[in-house]
Design a protein around this motif. Structure first.
Motif, PDB file in Angstrom:
ATOM      1  N   LEU A 303       0.898  -1.039   0.008  1.00 25.08           N
ATOM      2  CA  LEU A 303       0.043  -0.128  -0.169  1.00 25.08           C
ATOM      3  C   LEU A 303       0.813   1.088   0.173  1.00 25.08           C
ATOM      4  N   GLU A 304       1.761   1.175   0.781  1.00 26.38           N
ATOM      5  CA  GLU A 304       2.929   2.347   0.855  1.00 26.38           C
ATOM      6  C   GLU A 304       3.644   2.511  -0.574  1.00 26.38           C
ATOM      7  N   HIS A 305       3.958   1.330  -1.183  1.00 30.07           N
ATOM      8  CA  HIS A 305       4.386   1.565  -2.551  1.00 30.07           C
ATOM      9  C   HIS A 305       3.648   2.259  -3.393  1.00 30.07           C
ATOM     10  N   GLY A 306       2.165   1.939  -3.575  1.00 31.68           N
ATOM     11  CA  GLY A 306       1.323   2.299  -4.316  1.00 31.68           C
ATOM     12  C   GLY A 306       1.151   3.832  -4.157  1.00 31.68           C
ATOM     13  N   ALA A 338      -6.108   4.662  -8.766  1.00 30.89           N
ATOM     14  CA  ALA A 338      -5.704   3.372  -9.467  1.00 30.89           C
ATOM     15  C   ALA A 338      -4.549   2.827  -9.024  1.00 30.89           C
ATOM     16  N   PHE A 339      -3.409   3.296  -8.647  1.00 31.29           N
ATOM     17  CA  PHE A 339      -2.249   2.905  -7.803  1.00 31.29           C
ATOM     18  C   PHE A 339      -2.470   2.199  -6.677  1.00 31.29           C
ATOM     19  N   ILE A 340      -3.493   3.079  -5.857  1.00 25.87           N
ATOM     20  CA  ILE A 340      -3.789   2.393  -4.326  1.00 25.87           C
ATOM     21  C   ILE A 340      -4.609   1.120  -4.668  1.00 25.87           C
ATOM     22  N   VAL A 341      -5.713   1.186  -5.525  1.00 26.33           N
ATOM     23  CA  VAL A 341      -6.259  -0.121  -5.705  1.00 26.33           C
ATOM     24  C   VAL A 341      -5.450  -1.252  -6.054  1.00 26.33           C
ATOM     25  N   TRP A 342      -4.718  -0.857  -7.238  1.00 22.68           N
ATOM     26  CA  TRP A 342      -3.519  -2.051  -7.856  1.00 22.68           C
ATOM     27  C   TRP A 342      -2.843  -2.472  -6.466  1.00 22.68           C
ATOM     28  N   ALA A 343      -2.238  -1.551  -5.725  1.00 23.38           N
ATOM     29  CA  ALA A 343      -1.246  -1.882  -4.480  1.00 23.38           C
ATOM     30  C   ALA A 343      -2.111  -3.063  -3.515  1.00 23.38           C
ATOM     31  N   VAL A 344      -3.450  -2.403  -3.343  1.00 26.22           N
ATOM     32  CA  VAL A 344      -4.277  -3.409  -2.257  1.00 26.22           C
ATOM     33  C   VAL A 344      -4.510  -4.787  -2.925  1.00 26.22           C
ATOM     34  N   ILE A 345      -4.744  -4.733  -4.133  1.00 29.17           N
ATOM     35  CA  ILE A 345      -5.182  -6.083  -4.757  1.00 29.17           C
ATOM     36  C   ILE A 345      -3.669  -7.043  -4.725  1.00 29.17           C
TER      37      ILE A 345
END
Length: 358
Positions: A303-306, A338-345
């Protein structure tokens, strides 16, 4: 839900003020204008949350290491600075300094001639974008230029970036190149002020980090001498928290620049802008505390990466926008989401993979 209780109360208050403002002010004052202003306020609040969700994640990554005292300071003084300082006073200050006007004159201009006020503020968008863009770019770079970080989302890229941490001042070098590229694309008469604004963005980032490092070093050196002194320990906690608090406030300011500038594409009414962005800022604070207390960053390791990839994208968008390239606000907001959702997935998939191997 308890983390967002005050944010909902604050939202109802702001929406009430917004309804009153639309009903009683302006050439179109009345019922129809009231609903129009309410809709605009809600849109601005949603826009601010979408633009600043990555800000909440980064805030949480810093705030989770703080004690109760500094968390309280962040939620009280920090909110006042974020809501009134960055969303209202700072834009007024920019116009006042650049137009050689007093704050009272600028406030009257914003209330009585919002079109002229927005034009004066937008005239200095390049300088604002240079400062905020360079600061956010350094936040992005220094997260990945860390040879002690062993968790990589995109391993093939982040492992190589981590190795660059051994090159002295690599992040500042890249930031200066980005500034030179930006300055080469702006008009001749604004090159100097844009350059100075970008350099100030770098100076403020390095200065805040240096202050935090010095205070932490002072804290570590004094711990052995003051183990038996509770007042001395408290003093050290205060010292160590000052650097982090300043860092978060400048980070929030850099995010708010984009929100304030984007808001003027929707409305020129500075009161409506402040109310809408204030609602968004309050929810960002609530999300920050929620992420800290629920241990979300530990549960979703990417999550922090996203969030930092979203910050990097926002930094580039701000730098491009400073050269006159218009990027729609919806694109800016969706990139971060988009980056946050991608990181969570990706984090969920990682947890399933680890569970399967176990």
């Amino acid at each position: 839900m308890q983390h967002f209780r005050f944010s909902f109360i604050f939202t109802f208050i702001c929406l009430g003020l917004s309804a009153w403002w639309g009903f009683s002010h302006g050439a179109e004052a009345g019922i129809n204008n009231m609903f129009k202003v309410l809709l605009i306020t809600a849109i601005l609040a949603v826009m601010e949350v979408s633009l600043s969700f990555d800000n909440a994640v980064v805030n949480a990554s810093v705030l989770r290491h703080w004690d109760h005292f500094w968390k309280t300071i962040f939620l009280t003084v920090g909110i006042l600075v974020a809501v009134f300082g960055m969303r209202l006073i700072f834009p007024l200050l920019i116009v006042g300094v650049t137009a050689d006007m007093s704050m009272v004159e600028v406030a009257n201009l914003a209330l009585n001639d919002p079109k002229s006020y927005s034009e004066k503020l937008m005239a200095h968008h390049a300088e604002i974008a240079a400062f905020g863009g360079l600061f956010l770019l350094l936040v992005f770079l220094n997260f990945f230029f860390d040879d002690e970080k062993d968790t990589h989302w995109f391993h093939w890229l982040e492992h190589r970036l981590a190795n660059l941490a051994n090159v002295p001042a690599m992040s500042v070098f890249i930031a200066l190149i980005a500034l030179l590229v930006m300055v080469s694309a702006v008009e001749g008469e604004t090159k100097l002020v844009v350059t100075l604004a970008g350099i100030w963005g770098i100076v403020v980032y390095v200065g805040v980090k240096a202050l935090g490092h010095l205070l932490e070093s002072s804290n570590s050196d004094d711990e052995e001498d003051e183990k038996s002194s509770s007042s001395g320990a408290s003093g050290n906690i205060v010292k160590a928290g000052i650097g982090g608090f300043l860092y978060l406030e400048v980070l929030d300011a850099s995010f708010s620049f984009d929100g304030v500038i984007g808001a003027f594409a929707i409305t020129n009414d500075v009161v409506v802008i402040m109310l809408g962005l204030a609602i968004g800022a309050m929810f960002v604070r609530s999300m920050t505390i929620y992420l800290v207390e629920k241990g979300t960053l530990e549960a979703y390791i990417y999550l922090e990466h996203g969030a930092h990839y979203a910050i990097g994208a926002l930094a580039l968008i701000m730098l491009f926008s400073g050269t006159g390239v218009h990027v729609p606000e919806v694109v800016t907001g969706l990139i971060g989401v988009a980056f946050i959702v991608w990181a969570v997935i990706s984090s969920i998939q990682y947890k399933k993979s680890e569970a399967g191997q176990a």
